[in-house]
Write an enzyme that holds these catalytic residues in place. Structure first.
Site, mmCIF file in Angstrom:
data_model
loop_
_atom_site.group_PDB
_atom_site.id
_atom_site.type_symbol
_atom_site.label_atom_id
_atom_site.label_comp_id
_atom_site.label_asym_id
_atom_site.label_seq_id
_atom_site.Cartn_x
_atom_site.Cartn_y
_atom_site.Cartn_z
ATOM 1 N N CYS A 164 44.170 46.158 53.140
ATOM 2 C CA CYS A 164 42.865 45.973 53.778
ATOM 3 C C CYS A 164 42.764 44.716 54.633
ATOM 4 C CB CYS A 164 41.779 46.019 52.720
ATOM 5 S SG CYS A 164 41.911 47.547 51.760
ATOM 6 N N HIS A 292 34.354 39.844 53.300
ATOM 7 C CA HIS A 292 35.091 41.082 53.025
ATOM 8 C C HIS A 292 34.159 41.989 52.216
ATOM 9 C CE1 HIS A 292 38.446 43.710 52.738
ATOM 10 N NE2 HIS A 292 38.548 43.623 51.438
ATOM 11 N N LYS A 321 29.710 46.179 54.851
ATOM 12 C CA LYS A 321 30.310 47.402 54.310
ATOM 13 C C LYS A 321 29.250 48.473 54.003
ATOM 14 C CE LYS A 321 34.803 46.052 53.581
ATOM 15 N NZ LYS A 321 34.929 44.837 54.397
ATOM 16 N N HIS A 326 34.058 50.802 53.337
ATOM 17 C CA HIS A 326 35.262 49.980 53.451
ATOM 18 C C HIS A 326 36.301 50.775 54.246
ATOM 19 C CE1 HIS A 326 38.402 47.280 52.937
ATOM 20 N NE2 HIS A 326 38.560 47.254 51.626
ATOM 21 N N PHE A 382 40.598 40.873 52.948
ATOM 22 C CA PHE A 382 41.550 40.694 51.844
ATOM 23 C C PHE A 382 42.048 42.059 51.401
ATOM 24 C CE2 PHE A 382 38.071 37.422 50.958
ATOM 25 C CZ PHE A 382 38.645 36.475 51.769
ATOM 26 N N PHE A 384 44.940 44.627 48.702
ATOM 27 C CA PHE A 384 45.886 44.848 47.604
ATOM 28 C C PHE A 384 47.173 44.067 47.869
ATOM 29 C CE2 PHE A 384 44.737 49.307 45.756
ATOM 30 C CZ PHE A 384 43.525 48.804 45.336
#
Lengths: 413, 263
Positions: A164, A292, A321, A326, A382, A384
């Site tokens: 992301c 984020h 968002k 997202h 940010f 995974f």
């Protein structure tokens, strides 16, 4: 010394709010979400999604037919908006097609094509349909390859795939590649489309909300998956440039956990600090932070700690968002362009869907959209694997309206 | 500004079990003998983690680990660039298979391992490295793209960068739709400043469309043409030979990247 800024010469945005920048800006102003109960393919999940309408009916044809998949259809729809193609053609004439780099972020590229092929897999021979074209659909590079071919660009090109943060990091790569002299201008972007992998994957991790996502809300319980395409044409800023400028970028790794953010947001704070340091900007000078803000309980808490550590609690910040969902690998470019619009329009978006701010969170969250002149704004992305990227944008204010007690300098470039 | 020093190399491929063990073969002093690639141990991962991770993750971490072991340097200080054409196809196969089943039971572990930057994430955790890291893909040009991005990063930050390139053959049924016939992993520790001990000095001169170098040895050429990360082999051979020369690396389709090498 501050790094040499890059100017956004042109940009375009397509997401659940509609194709083109005007659709996004209009929805931001009116507080209308693009999220809807999940109606993607035959998915049976109690969740909300940010789906782009009409992709199902618009296959890629002719020389681009091999690239036909939802992700590249979305890329095409994005590239056709906002006069972006014409702007790139002008840049192509000016710089040469081999001197414009192409750096496109994506998380799942066209994996949807492989999902469909597996459902048609011959159970006896274990073979996929002969028409399945891995290279031009599923492969990570596919969307960058499609983009450069669609635009007639022949220079350095790669796909960035860091979950992301992908399309935020595209800006950092563009800056580096231009500085290294590998290209003279850069096409950056991000495209991620709805697919079963992410919908069922986030569901399996318990990270998808059953309601429209509510960032920073005391009752937040997960994200809403969305899809988007966004692109920006970057070139070196000129003296006195009054376009939106990339003034700084910061990247870091959490080195903590594959899916959970560092509880103190240590990596996130580092990325924000580096973006400020590259621009030689102090935290107090930043007028707005686009978070984020995915609305998962742990991610928002970690980002909050990081923002408070770097900025304190006074800097206005919000997560958008709730409008788009997202959009994963396209979140960085989507929110970079939102920030650019905010700088141009003097707008601070609220945090849509959020009713009651989590009292345990301390960042200066803005709930209601408001007008406010902005000079410097930060965007956080940010992902995974503990990958973090922050981008600092700014805009010279040509004739600032006089304000009592305002002590800041005139411009940022 | 366009120079880079190679300080260390990691390598893992059929018949090439590590950089140290392979230098004589790459330098042309010993014949290449095809042999199954040894299992990548990636011993820097904790034992419980090693059982959970895939062959792709272990391959990437193994070559990275081998390169870093050649130099007295804390890996937590080193930026990374990971380049791979297809990422972890074993995991993607498992997810796509699960999606054909009733209720579509995608494993949470497979889902988080499906991102292209999974090896980068495991490497950062294993080495406590909070430095910037990029994971990229450029199909058959992934190694050349990774080399250029690693160079750009090293020059911009005036800091060491570890480039890791890796790809494994795809599992059935995807295998028939993507020609990667051998596994291959390589890592290069790159320094923009002259280090105390260097393996080579690289100059990335230009890109173009001249024919890419092929390797005289049939076995090595089979590797080079059979895996995107193995497009690095002409460069690795030149480093092993330790003579001044230039190589033209395939950068995908007809594109190439010219690299001048000085010992």
């Amino acid at each position: 010394m501050a790094i040499k800024p890059l100017a956004i010469a042109a940009c375009t945005l397509t997401n659940a709010l509609g194709p083109g920048i005007a659709a996004s800006l209009d929805a931001l102003r009116r507080g209308e979400s693009g999220l809807r109960p999940c109606d993607f393919e035959d998915v049976v999940l109690n969740t909300w999604i940010g789906r782009v309408a009409g992709l199902e009916e618009e296959p890629l044809r002719g020389e681009f037919a091999p690239f036909d998949c939802r992700n590249n259809r979305l890329a095409r729809l994005g590239l056709e908006q906002d006069g972006f193609g014409a702007a790139v053609r002008q840049a192509r004439d000016r710089y040469g097609p081999d001197r414009i780099g192409v750096f496109v972020g994506t998380s799942t590229s066209g994996i949807g094509a492989t999902e469909q092929a597996y459902r048609q897999c011959d159970l006896i021979t274990r073979s996929l349909p002969a028409t399945f074209d891995y290279r031009h659909t599923h492969n990570v590079f596919s969307v960058a390859d499609f983009t450069r071919r669609w635009l007639g660009l022949t220079g350095a090109a790669f796909a960035i795939s860091t979950a992301c943060s992908s399309s935020a990091k595209a800006f950092a790569s563009a800056w580096r590649q231009m500085r290294a002299g590998f290209c003279d201008a850069a096409l950056v972007g991000g495209v991620d489309s709805l697919c079963l992998t992410t919908l069922y994957g986030f569901n399996a991790l318990g990270l998808a909300s059953t309601r429209p996502c509510r960032p920073w809300d005391v009752e937040r319980d997960g994200l809403s998956v969305g899809e988007a395409a966004g692109f920006a044409l970057l070139e070196w800023a000129e003296p006195g440039d009054d376009r939106v400028l990339l003034l700084g970028y910061g990247e870091s790794s959490d080195a903590w956990h594959m899916t959970a953010a560092h509880p103190e947001g240590a990596g996130a704070a580092l990325a924000m600090q580096q973006a400020l340091a590259r621009a030689e900007v102090l935290p107090a000078q930043v007028d707005y932070i686009n978070l984020h803000g995915t609305a998962t309980p742990l991610n928002d808490a970690a980002e909050d700690r990081a923002v408070v550590r770097v900025f304190g609690s006074d800097t206005p910040c919000s997560s958008t968002k709730g409008w788009t969902g997202h959009t994963l690998g396209a979140a960085g470019i989507t929110e970079a362009i939102f920030v650019s619009l905010c700088l141009e329009q003097g707008l601070i978006p609220g945090t849509l869907n959020t009713r009651q701010r989590d009292p345990k969170l301390g960042a200066g969250l803005v709930l209601e959209t408001r007008e406010s002149p902005l000079r410097l704004a930060l965007s956080n992305s940010f992902g995974f694997g503990g990958t973090n990227c922050s981008l600092l944008f700014g805009r010279r204010v040509r004739s600032p309206s006089p304000r009592v007690g305002e002590g800041r300098g005139e411009g940022v470039a | 500004m366009n120079t880079l020093f190679v300080e260390a190399v990691g390598l893992m491929a059929p018949g090439l079990a590590g950089w140290t063990a392979s230098q004589a073969v790459l330098a042309g002093q010993q014949p290449y003998v095809a042999a199954p690639m040894p299992a990548a141990m990636a011993t820097l991962l904790p034992a419980n983690e090693r059982r959970r991770v895939t062959a792709t993750i272990k391959l990437a971490l193994q070559v990275a680990q081998e390169a870093m072991a050649q130099i007295d340097l804390d890996a937590s200080a080193v930026r990374t660039v990971f380049a791979s054409s297809g990422g972890d196809s074993e995991v993607l196969d498992k997810i796509c298979t699960a999606l054909t089943q009733p209720d579509r039971p995608v494993s949470p572990t497979h889902f988080h391992q499906s991102v292209h930057n999974t090896p980068a994430g495991y490497w950062a955790i294993a080495t406590s490295c909070m430095q910037p890291s990029l994971s990229l893909a450029a199909y058959d040009g992934s190694f050349a793209a990774g080399l250029r991005e690693a160079a750009a990063l090293a020059w911009a930050d005036q800091a060491r960068v570890l480039l890791v390139a890796y790809d494994l053959p795809l599992p059935a049924p995807m295998a028939g739709h993507r020609k990667i016939v051998v596994p291959f992993g390589v890592a290069l520790l790159l320094n923009p400043a002259p280090p105390a001990n260097r393996l080579a000095l690289l100059r990335l001169t230009s890109s173009g469309n001249e024919p890419a170098d092929r390797l005289d040895d049939e076995g090595l050429e089979h590797l080079r043409s059979g895996n995107p990360s193995a497009r690095s082999l002409p460069l690795l051979c030149a480093i092993a030979q330790g003579a001044a020369r230039q190589v033209i690396l395939s950068a995908g389709d007809s594109a190439t990247l010219r690299v001048e090498i000085d010992p």
